[in-house]
Enzyme design. Structure first.
Site, PDB file in Angstrom:
ATOM      1  N   TYR A 168       0.835  -1.210   0.000  1.00 39.25           N
ATOM      2  CA  TYR A 168       0.000   0.000   0.000  1.00 39.25           C
ATOM      3  C   TYR A 168       0.867   1.256   0.000  1.00 39.25           C
ATOM      4  CZ  TYR A 168      -3.193   3.536   1.960  1.00 39.25           C
ATOM      5  OH  TYR A 168      -3.924   4.672   2.191  1.00 39.25           O
TER       6      TYR A 168
HETATM    7  N1  LIG Z   1      -8.981   6.612   6.105  1.00 36.49           N
HETATM    8  C1  LIG Z   1      -7.685   6.779   6.318  1.00 36.49           C
HETATM    9  O1  LIG Z   1      -7.209   6.714   7.458  1.00 36.49           O
HETATM   10  C2  LIG Z   1      -6.758   7.066   5.155  1.00 36.49           C
HETATM   11  C3  LIG Z   1      -5.434   7.399   5.445  1.00 36.49           C
HETATM   12  C4  LIG Z   1      -4.571   7.681   4.400  1.00 36.49           C
HETATM   13  C5  LIG Z   1      -5.016   7.625   3.092  1.00 36.49           C
HETATM   14  N2  LIG Z   1      -6.302   7.287   2.848  1.00 36.49           N
HETATM   15  C6  LIG Z   1      -6.711   7.225   1.440  1.00 36.49           C
HETATM   16  O2  LIG Z   1      -7.922   7.931   1.269  1.00 36.49           O
HETATM   17  C7  LIG Z   1      -8.652   7.369   0.184  1.00 36.49           C
HETATM   18  C8  LIG Z   1     -10.064   7.083   0.618  1.00 36.49           C
HETATM   19  O3  LIG Z   1     -10.042   6.125   1.658  1.00 36.49           O
HETATM   20  P1  LIG Z   1     -11.243   5.937   2.694  1.00 36.49           P
HETATM   21  O4  LIG Z   1     -10.642   5.801   4.019  1.00 36.49           O
HETATM   22  O5  LIG Z   1     -12.276   6.959   2.439  1.00 36.49           O
HETATM   23  O6  LIG Z   1     -11.753   4.468   2.331  1.00 36.49           O
HETATM   24  P2  LIG Z   1     -13.006   3.940   1.525  1.00 36.49           P
HETATM   25  O7  LIG Z   1     -12.867   2.453   1.506  1.00 36.49           O
HETATM   26  O8  LIG Z   1     -14.258   4.525   2.052  1.00 36.49           O
HETATM   27  O9  LIG Z   1     -12.760   4.528   0.065  1.00 36.49           O
HETATM   28  C9  LIG Z   1     -12.176   3.826  -0.961  1.00 36.49           C
HETATM   29  C10 LIG Z   1     -13.160   3.745  -2.111  1.00 36.49           C
HETATM   30  O10 LIG Z   1     -12.498   3.204  -3.243  1.00 36.49           O
HETATM   31  C11 LIG Z   1     -13.390   2.310  -3.893  1.00 36.49           C
HETATM   32  N3  LIG Z   1     -12.635   1.328  -4.669  1.00 36.49           N
HETATM   33  C12 LIG Z   1     -11.897   0.305  -4.195  1.00 36.49           C
HETATM   34  N4  LIG Z   1     -11.387  -0.397  -5.209  1.00 36.49           N
HETATM   35  C13 LIG Z   1     -11.805   0.203  -6.359  1.00 36.49           C
HETATM   36  C14 LIG Z   1     -11.622  -0.074  -7.735  1.00 36.49           C
HETATM   37  N5  LIG Z   1     -10.917  -1.123  -8.150  1.00 36.49           N
HETATM   38  N6  LIG Z   1     -12.190   0.758  -8.626  1.00 36.49           N
HETATM   39  C15 LIG Z   1     -12.951   1.809  -8.218  1.00 36.49           C
HETATM   40  N7  LIG Z   1     -13.164   2.107  -6.932  1.00 36.49           N
HETATM   41  C16 LIG Z   1     -12.607   1.312  -6.007  1.00 36.49           C
HETATM   42  C17 LIG Z   1     -14.184   1.661  -2.763  1.00 36.49           C
HETATM   43  O11 LIG Z   1     -15.402   1.090  -3.204  1.00 36.49           O
HETATM   44  C18 LIG Z   1     -14.370   2.827  -1.799  1.00 36.49           C
HETATM   45  O12 LIG Z   1     -15.569   3.525  -2.037  1.00 36.49           O
HETATM   46  C19 LIG Z   1      -7.855   6.141  -0.265  1.00 36.49           C
HETATM   47  O13 LIG Z   1      -7.016   6.494  -1.350  1.00 36.49           O
HETATM   48  C20 LIG Z   1      -7.006   5.824   0.939  1.00 36.49           C
HETATM   49  O14 LIG Z   1      -5.821   5.138   0.594  1.00 36.49           O
HETATM   50  C21 LIG Z   1      -7.195   6.993   3.838  1.00 36.49           C
END
Ligand SMILES: NC(=O)c1ccc[n+]([C@@H]2O[C@H](COP(=O)([O-])OP(=O)(O)OC[C@H]3O[C@@H](n4cnc5c(N)ncnc54)[C@H](O)[C@@H]3O)[C@@H](O)[C@H]2O)c1
Length: 270
Positions: A168
């Site tokens: 990741y």
């Molecule tokens: N929540 C955290 O603590 C955190 C920290 C650092 C970075 N992020 C990043 O923030 C972003 C959003 O994360 P989040 O926490 O809201 O999680 P989340 O799981 O709610 O969001 C991820 C979304 O991506 C979609 N997805 C997954 N695989 C896919 C694919 N193959 N094609 C299209 N869509 C796809 C999922 O259905 C989901 O809606 C991500 O890039 C994540 O890496 C989150």
């Protein structure tokens, strides 16, 4: 007089935005904020029903959003998302690459390099990195026309060493480098490309799956007195997408309450 008011550059009126991974979490919050600021927003996600529901909620707010399905791991699907958006709205101004592969199975298989399961590496790169590259490659001609902006969601974890989630963090570090590459290749053509790097954000996936001791540890090393919420990231992503950030290019903005800004163990010393 109202007509004499200068346009607020943080507003997104008249702009068309794609937000990937906007069915929930950070993406949904960002899509909602962009729509409230006047953009027509495409909620692009592999989770079709949840994406439809997110678009409907924005619509009930009186703002403009539609849902389009996409699988970031499928090149044809990513190309179709961009082309369908341009065909429906006639332009593309903002591409927010926010989706990431974050299933519990993937999380469990993505450990340190010595124990890495090859499928977990491949999946992380297929969705987070290759999918983002294809989206940017397909969108760039349209963004040159509109003098538009790309915002990539990366991760504060990808800016430091971490004992786990090696796939990741490597995939997100690659997106950071692509962010700089696109800014370098397309800045003179009027395109801005920046990244937002969240620390731990209390999205449903984090609330449901992260062990409570991780939340406690993270709060202990966060300089602010709380953990992050999706809206904290949405504010920065929507800002970077707007004309208010018109002279910001090739940057990574961390949204983590100061978590990675300091030497561990010394926050709160007096
Ligand atoms: N929540 C955290 O603590 C955190 C920290 C650092 C970075 N992020 C990043 O923030 C972003 C959003 O994360 P989040 O926490 O809201 O999680 P989340 O799981 O709610 O969001 C991820 C979304 O991506 C979609 N997805 C997954 N695989 C896919 C694919 N193959 N094609 C299209 N869509 C796809 C999922 O259905 C989901 O809606 C991500 O890039 C994540 O890496 C989150």
């Amino acid at each position: 007089m109202e007509g004499d008011q200068p346009r607020d550059p943080i507003m997104l009126d008249g702009k068309v935005a794609i937000v990937t991974g906007a069915a929930g979490g950070i993406g949904a919050a960002t899509a909602r904020l962009m729509a409230r600021r006047g953009a027509s927003v495409v909620i692009a996600d592999i989770a079709g029903d949840a994406a439809q529901a997110a678009a409907q909620r924005i619509g009930e707010d009186g703002a403009a959003a539609i849902a389009l399905p996409v699988d970031l791991a499928d090149e044809a699907s990513v190309v179709a998302l961009i082309e369908e958006t341009v065909s429906r709205f006639g332009r593309l101004d903002i591409l927010h690459n926010n989706a990431a592969a974050l299933t519990p199975e993937l999380h469990a298989a993505d450990l340190d390099i010595a124990r890495m399961e090859t499928w977990a590496w491949d999946r992380s790169f297929a969705v987070n990195c290759r999918g983002t590259m294809i989206a940017m490659r397909t969108a760039l001609p349209h963004l040159v026309t509109s003098r538009g902006a790309i915002v990539n969601t990366v991760a504060a974890m990808a800016l430091r060493g971490h004992a786990l989630q090696a796939a990741y963090t490597a995939s997100k570090a690659a997106v950071i480098q692509m962010t700089r590459s696109v800014a370098a290749s397309h800045g003179r053509l009027g395109v801005r490309c920046n990244a937002v790097a969240p620390g731990l954000i209390l999205t449903p996936v984090v609330r449901d799956h992260l062990p409570p001791e991780m939340l406690t540890m993270t709060l202990g090393e966060t300089l602010n007195d709380r953990l992050g919420e999706p809206e904290d990231v949405a504010q920065i992503a929507a800002f970077l997408a707007s004309d208010a950030a018109g002279h910001v290019n090739g940057q990574v903005v961390t949204v983590d309450g100061g978590y990675i800004s300091h030497i561990p163990g010394v926050s709160g010393l007096s």
